[in-house]
Design an enzyme around this catalytic site. Structure first.
Site, PDB file in Angstrom:
ATOM      1  CG  HIS A 169     -67.618  25.853  35.369  1.00  0.00           C
ATOM      2  ND1 HIS A 169     -68.844  25.605  34.800  1.00  0.00           N
ATOM      3  CD2 HIS A 169     -66.934  26.611  34.478  1.00  0.00           C
ATOM      4  CE1 HIS A 169     -68.892  26.199  33.616  1.00  0.00           C
ATOM      5  NE2 HIS A 169     -67.752  26.812  33.398  1.00  0.00           N
ATOM      6  NE  ARG A 209     -73.673  28.025  31.952  1.00  0.00           N
ATOM      7  CZ  ARG A 209     -72.864  28.763  32.694  1.00  0.00           C
ATOM      8  NH1 ARG A 209     -73.312  29.879  33.218  1.00  0.00           N
ATOM      9  NH2 ARG A 209     -71.621  28.400  32.917  1.00  0.00           N
TER      10      ARG A 209
END
Ligand SMILES: Cc1cc2nc3c(=O)[nH]c(=O)nc-3n(C[C@H](O)[C@H](O)[C@H](O)COP(=O)(O)OP(=O)(O)OC[C@H]3O[C@@H](n4cnc5c(N)ncnc54)[C@H](O)[C@@H]3O)c2cc1C
Length: 486
Positions: free
Chosen positions: A274, A297
């Site tokens: 990740h 995000r």
């Protein structure tokens, strides 16, 4: 000698016959009640347990830890669903076919159509089950990297993984009439009789015990299996130095159990890194990191390098963002404007309380403390606004701009990011009925698997939000399958 009267004899014979028949029927009833042994009490195991109960079984759920939940409780971004009632309420048009397309594109050459189809076709009814049966709030929808449509669901309260897991644990505890939960119970082997898996052996309180029934393996992945000779060292030695987001239970126990009886493992080298783990300023070298939810995000967070420059479409797939971060100049930072922070208020409060994220009054104070030139931040913000307004094209291909306006005067939340071992796409080979398959492709009778323990559903790259979905979808399938074959 006195003989018993005929009526007394008749009465005695009747009582004996009735008792015999009662015992026989009771035994038959017990034998015909399916019994499911679930190994692992994360979201996959809990979903399997509830579905086995719904299908008439009695259930024993074993977990090696003192509390249930596994990695599932940590999940912070949400769960995917295509064509859900929440999407409809938000005016989002989505279909299982569109979700299939995104998932297959992400899985690339390792896509397995039958597993992706099971995942995507079941997604909306699965979310509805969580909402209707357990009262889980999944009313908010966000768009995560690699998805063409917003379809990652969460609620208004705390982390979605916790919300789902705690609701299912509570409901299972309330079923003590037919479900038993045994904690601190490490399953160490499977029991087999005439080719069929008939139970498990486990260690609890220093003793070895046995439970009999069909078995569902729901032990999670192996993203914390750093032991010498463990799965990470065997299949991805290059990742041994990276930190992980996973709990220390994630050591691939279920994979070893399945393999011990000839169960096939697939894609074991496919490990998801990740892009965004928090670097804790107080303990920058810690092996276990908190995950910075992808939703950060999704709601408009920016990633910048040591010079304050963007280097990637923040909403790209995880593998793409990770590769870009590794090529960029560290330290990498995540910036959030007030609108993005408000969209994930509970998350941000938590990260700030943990000291992982810091609030700055304005860009000048960020520049002062980080050494990023203020002029560089200004250039980044101005350019990003031009891409969001459509006046210019983002050089990294970003096309979705939620909360896109960053100014020098408004407060900013800032955190340092590092790539982390996060999820294991490889695992136990199953079919769409969650039956564990052997090397020849045939099912091992009595053995099922679900959740992160299974392999192949995501191919080369798992999309954000698809693992919780995999846990519930395949947990439910495994729970049901386990009751029909006993
Ligand atoms: C920080 C973090 C955030 C995440 N966020 C998201 C997200 O927002 N959306 C998403 O889709 N996915 C997310 N994921 C991934 C997702 O949470 C997991 O893949 C998923 O929860 C796995 O569920 P599971 O039930 O298969 O395994 P787990 O939840 O890990 O549960 C496995 C259980 O099995 C038990 N166990 C293991 N071995 C044994 C044994 N030998 N005997 C008995 N019990 C055993 C463990 O103790 C554990 O309780 C996240 C993961 C992490 C780490």
């Amino acid at each position: 000698m006195r003989l018993a009267s005929p009526s007394f004899l008749l009465k005695s014979i009747s009582i004996a016959a009735i008792s015999y028949l009662a015992v026989r029927y009771a035994r038959q009833a017990v034998m015909s009640t399916p019994r499911t042994i679930v190994v692992g009490g994360g979201l996959a195991g809990l979903s399997a347990a509830h579905t086995a109960l719904e299908n008439g079984a009695t259930v024993v759920l074993l977990d090696k830890k003192p509390s249930l939940g596994g990695n599932s409780v940590k999940a912070s971004s949400g769960i995917n669903g295509a064509g859900t009632s929440a999407q409809k309420k938000h005016g989002i048009v989505d279909t299982p076919e569109a979700f299939y397309k995104d998932s297959a594109a992400s899985a690339r050459d390792l896509a397995r159509p039958h597993l992706i189809k099971a995942l995507t076709d079941h997604s909306a009814p699965t979310l509805q089950w969580l909402v209707d049966v357990f009262g889980v709030d999944l009313s908010l929808v966000a768009r995560l990297g690699g998805h063409s449509i917003p379809r990652t669901h969460r609620g208004k309260g705390g982390a979605p993984g916790w919300a789902m897991t705690s609701a299912l644990v509570k409901a299972l505890e309330a079923r003590s009439d037919r479900a038993q939960i045994i904690k601190d119970a490490r399953v160490v082997s499977l029991v087999r009789d005439a080719g069929r898996v008939t139970g498990v052996e486990y260690e609890v309180e220093g003793e070895r015990r046995t439970e009999l029934g069909a078995v569902v393996i729901a032990t999670g992945g192996y993203a914390a299996d750093y032991a010498t000779g463990g799965f990470l060292s065997q299949h991805r030695g290059d990742l041994m130095t990276l930190p992980t987001t996973n709990g220390d239970h994630a050591t691939g126990d279920g994979h070893r159990l399945a393999a011990s009886l000839g169960g096939a493992l697939c894609d074991m080298d496919q490990v998801q890194v990740h892009p965004t783990g928090f670097v804790d300023p107080k303990d920058p070298d810690a092996k276990t990191k908190f995950l910075a939810a992808e939703a950060l995000r999704g709601v408009g967070g920016l990633l910048v390098d040591r010079n304050g420059a963007r280097f990637v479409d923040e909403l790209e797939r995880r593998d793409t963002v990770t590769a870009a971060m590794q090529a960029a100049e560290a330290p990498i930072r995540l910036l959030l404007n007030p609108q993005a922070a408000a969209a994930l208020e509970a998350h941000c409060k938590f990260y700030m309380a943990k000291g992982l994220m810091k609030r700055y009054e304005n860009a000048a104070t960020v520049a002062e403390e980080t050494g990023i030139p203020l002029s560089a931040l200004e250039a980044t913000f101005t350019a990003h606004q031009a891409y969001a307004d459509g006046r210019e094209k983002d050089p990294f291909g970003k096309t979705n701009f939620d909360n896109a306006t960053y100014t020098l005067d408004e407060p900013l939340l800032v955190a340092q990011m590092t790539p982390v071992v996060h999820y294991t796409m490889g695992g136990i080979t199953v079919d769409e009925q969650a039956r564990v398959l052997d090397e020849a492709g045939g099912p091992i009778p009595g053995l099922f698997a679900a959740g992160e323990a299974i392999g192949g559903v995501h191919g080369r790259n798992r999309l954000g939000g698809s693992s919780l979905l995999e846990a519930v979808v395949f947990g439910r399938i495994a729970g049901k399958s386990s009751t029909s074959t006993v």
